[in-house]
Write a protein that holds these residues in place. Structure first.
Motif, short mmCIF file in Angstrom:
data_model
loop_
_atom_site.label_atom_id
_atom_site.label_comp_id
_atom_site.label_asym_id
_atom_site.label_seq_id
_atom_site.Cartn_x
_atom_site.Cartn_y
_atom_site.Cartn_z
N ASP A 244 0.83 -1.21 0.00
CA ASP A 244 0.00 0.00 0.00
C ASP A 244 0.87 1.27 0.00
O ASP A 244 0.51 2.27 -0.63
CB ASP A 244 -0.95 0.01 1.21
CG ASP A 244 -2.17 -0.86 0.95
OD1 ASP A 244 -2.33 -1.32 -0.21
OD2 ASP A 244 -2.95 -1.09 1.89
N ARG B 21 1.94 1.74 -3.46
CA ARG B 21 0.80 2.22 -4.27
C ARG B 21 0.56 3.71 -4.01
O ARG B 21 0.26 4.48 -4.93
CB ARG B 21 -0.48 1.46 -3.90
CG ARG B 21 -0.64 0.13 -4.63
CD ARG B 21 -1.84 -0.60 -4.08
NE ARG B 21 -3.11 0.06 -4.38
CZ ARG B 21 -4.16 0.13 -3.54
NH1 ARG B 21 -4.10 -0.42 -2.35
NH2 ARG B 21 -5.27 0.72 -3.91
N GLU C 83 -6.71 12.74 -0.11
CA GLU C 83 -7.56 11.97 -1.03
C GLU C 83 -6.88 10.67 -1.45
O GLU C 83 -7.53 9.62 -1.53
CB GLU C 83 -7.91 12.82 -2.26
CG GLU C 83 -8.96 13.87 -1.90
CD GLU C 83 -9.28 14.82 -3.04
OE1 GLU C 83 -8.72 14.63 -4.15
OE2 GLU C 83 -10.06 15.76 -2.82
N ASP D 12 -6.97 8.18 1.41
CA ASP D 12 -8.33 7.63 1.55
C ASP D 12 -8.59 6.59 0.46
O ASP D 12 -9.15 5.52 0.72
CB ASP D 12 -9.38 8.75 1.48
CG ASP D 12 -9.32 9.63 2.71
OD1 ASP D 12 -8.61 9.25 3.68
OD2 ASP D 12 -9.93 10.73 2.71
N TYR D 13 -8.15 6.90 -0.75
CA TYR D 13 -8.33 5.96 -1.87
C TYR D 13 -7.57 4.64 -1.60
O TYR D 13 -8.13 3.55 -1.77
CB TYR D 13 -7.83 6.62 -3.16
CG TYR D 13 -7.69 5.67 -4.32
CD1 TYR D 13 -8.81 5.21 -5.01
CD2 TYR D 13 -6.42 5.21 -4.72
CE1 TYR D 13 -8.68 4.32 -6.07
CE2 TYR D 13 -6.29 4.33 -5.77
CZ TYR D 13 -7.41 3.88 -6.45
OH TYR D 13 -7.27 3.00 -7.48
N ILE D 14 -6.34 4.76 -1.12
CA ILE D 14 -5.54 3.55 -0.85
C ILE D 14 -6.21 2.73 0.26
O ILE D 14 -6.31 1.50 0.18
CB ILE D 14 -4.09 3.93 -0.42
CG1 ILE D 14 -3.36 4.68 -1.53
CG2 ILE D 14 -3.29 2.69 0.03
CD1 ILE D 14 -3.08 3.90 -2.78
N ASN D 15 -6.71 3.40 1.28
CA ASN D 15 -7.35 2.68 2.39
C ASN D 15 -8.66 2.03 1.97
O ASN D 15 -9.07 1.02 2.55
CB ASN D 15 -7.60 3.64 3.57
CG ASN D 15 -6.29 3.95 4.31
OD1 ASN D 15 -5.42 3.09 4.40
ND2 ASN D 15 -6.17 5.15 4.82
N ARG D 16 -9.32 2.60 0.98
CA ARG D 16 -10.64 2.10 0.53
C ARG D 16 -10.51 0.93 -0.42
O ARG D 16 -11.40 0.10 -0.51
CB ARG D 16 -11.37 3.21 -0.24
CG ARG D 16 -12.39 3.97 0.56
CD ARG D 16 -13.37 4.74 -0.33
NE ARG D 16 -12.91 5.11 -1.66
CZ ARG D 16 -12.31 6.27 -1.96
NH1 ARG D 16 -12.08 7.15 -1.02
NH2 ARG D 16 -11.96 6.54 -3.21
N THR D 17 -9.41 0.85 -1.17
CA THR D 17 -9.35 -0.12 -2.29
C THR D 17 -8.37 -1.26 -2.03
O THR D 17 -7.56 -1.21 -1.13
CB THR D 17 -8.92 0.59 -3.59
OG1 THR D 17 -7.69 1.28 -3.35
CG2 THR D 17 -9.97 1.57 -4.06
#
Ligand SMILES: Cc1ncc(COP(=O)(O)O)c(C=O)c1O
Length: 317
Positions: free
Chosen positions: A236, A239, A309, A312-317
């Motif tokens: 992550d 990423r 942002e 948040d995107y990395i944590n969500r996907t």
């Protein structure tokens, strides 16, 4: 002398161990702390164990260790102290400028530094003999050193033919580019300090971000920002860097992807490669962001928003 041991940072840019290698000396790598400064206790241990008589210390990315503790070790082991201030322009410890603590202070003027002439650099010293030798090593034959001021003529004549000339003279055009930048340093620093603190306010409370603060004695140049990513996997974290780049905010992680600031990549030296656990822990998830002086408050706000942002995107996907 060839074979001499030189204490230096395990966390720095590969130019530093390279210059030790270039002098045919042997680097002894010293651990870095959570705020990326040299660990004075490890310095003390390594100085005692190695018998090294020289310390070449980098203020990597402007991070300053406890200078009182470092100077105590320097005095205890009677070390010749050389400061690499490539990232520490206009930086002070208790009001004293870095570069004036040791025998020599070195300043790179390569393109990404506080003062830039594209390439090149300079050093400062109060030691007349070191200054004299530097002029001769740089390449000053047949009394060309008369063009410099304040050199002791008797000393220069006696050293003249003892020292090889390595043709490293600074060109006049380089000096002409640098000279006006000296007076501008405090102005540029004000911009950096303002931007750094704004970005700190914008991102430091994110649960995946840890920004270790400098010691209260430190007055930094603030031209870059580093933070540790916490609570994230290696995958992550990588990423995160990739997506940040796609979003127009390029960053790197010091301890990943064959970064030249990761001592495990310096295959040309052999120095405690697997003992440096603190340094590994402190670079593995350490993000590095350059903050150029042209960035406006608006730009910094956008960078802060993008960091949030993307995390948040990395944590969500
Ligand atoms: C910490 C550090 N020290 C020294 C240097 C070497 O500077 P130069 O490229 O001018 O030799 C660099 C270069 O980027 C650096 O990052």
């Amino acid at each position: 002398q060839p074979g001499d041991k030189i204490l230096t940072n395990a966390f720095t840019f590969h130019a530093v161990p390279s210059v030790i290698e270039h002098a045919r000396a042997v680097p002894v790598l010293v651990e870095s702390n959570r705020e990326w400064g040299m660990d004075a206790e490890d310095l003390d241990r390594k100085a005692a164990a190695s018998g090294a008589k020289v310390l070449l210390m980098s203020y990597m990315r402007g991070h300053v260790p406890d200078m009182d503790a470092v100077m105590k070790v320097v005095r205890k082991h009677d070390l010749v102290f050389i400061e690499d201030c490539a990232h520490a322009y206009e930086t002070r410890w208790n009001g004293q400028l870095l570069g004036t603590f040791g025998e020599i202070g070195c300043f790179s003027t390569q393109s990404s530094k506080g003062m830039s002439a594209g390439e090149g650099g300079l050093f400062i010293t109060n030691n007349d003999e070191i200054a004299a030798k530097a002029v001769l090593y740089a390449g000053s034959y047949e009394r060309l050193w008369l063009k410099h001021f304040d050199l002791d003529h008797e000393m220069m004549d006696s050293l003249q033919n003892q020292i090889p000339g390595y043709s490293m003279r600074m060109q006049e055009v380089t000096a002409a580019m640098l000279t006006p930048q000296i007076a501008r340093l405090p102005v540029i620093k004000d911009v950096h300090v303002k931007n750094w603190h704004l970005l700190h306010t914008l991102i430091s409370d994110h649960p995946n971000i840890e920004i270790p603060m400098p010691l209260p004695q430190v007055d930094s140049f603030c031209d870059t920002m580093q933070f540790h990513l916490v609570g994230m996997s290696r995958q992550d974290a990588d990423r995160f860097i990739d997506v940040m780049k796609q979003e127009g905010v390029p960053m790197q992680i010091f301890g990943a992807k064959r970064n030249a600031r990761d001592f495990r990549q310096w295959e040309y030296i052999e120095a405690h490669k697997d003992e440096l656990k603190d340094t590994i822990a402190n670079i593995e998830f350490a993000c590095d962001l350059s903050l150029q002086p042209h960035l406006t408050e608006e730009n910094i706000r956008v960078i802060g928003q993008v960091v949030h942002e993307v995390l948040d995107y990395i944590n969500r996907t």
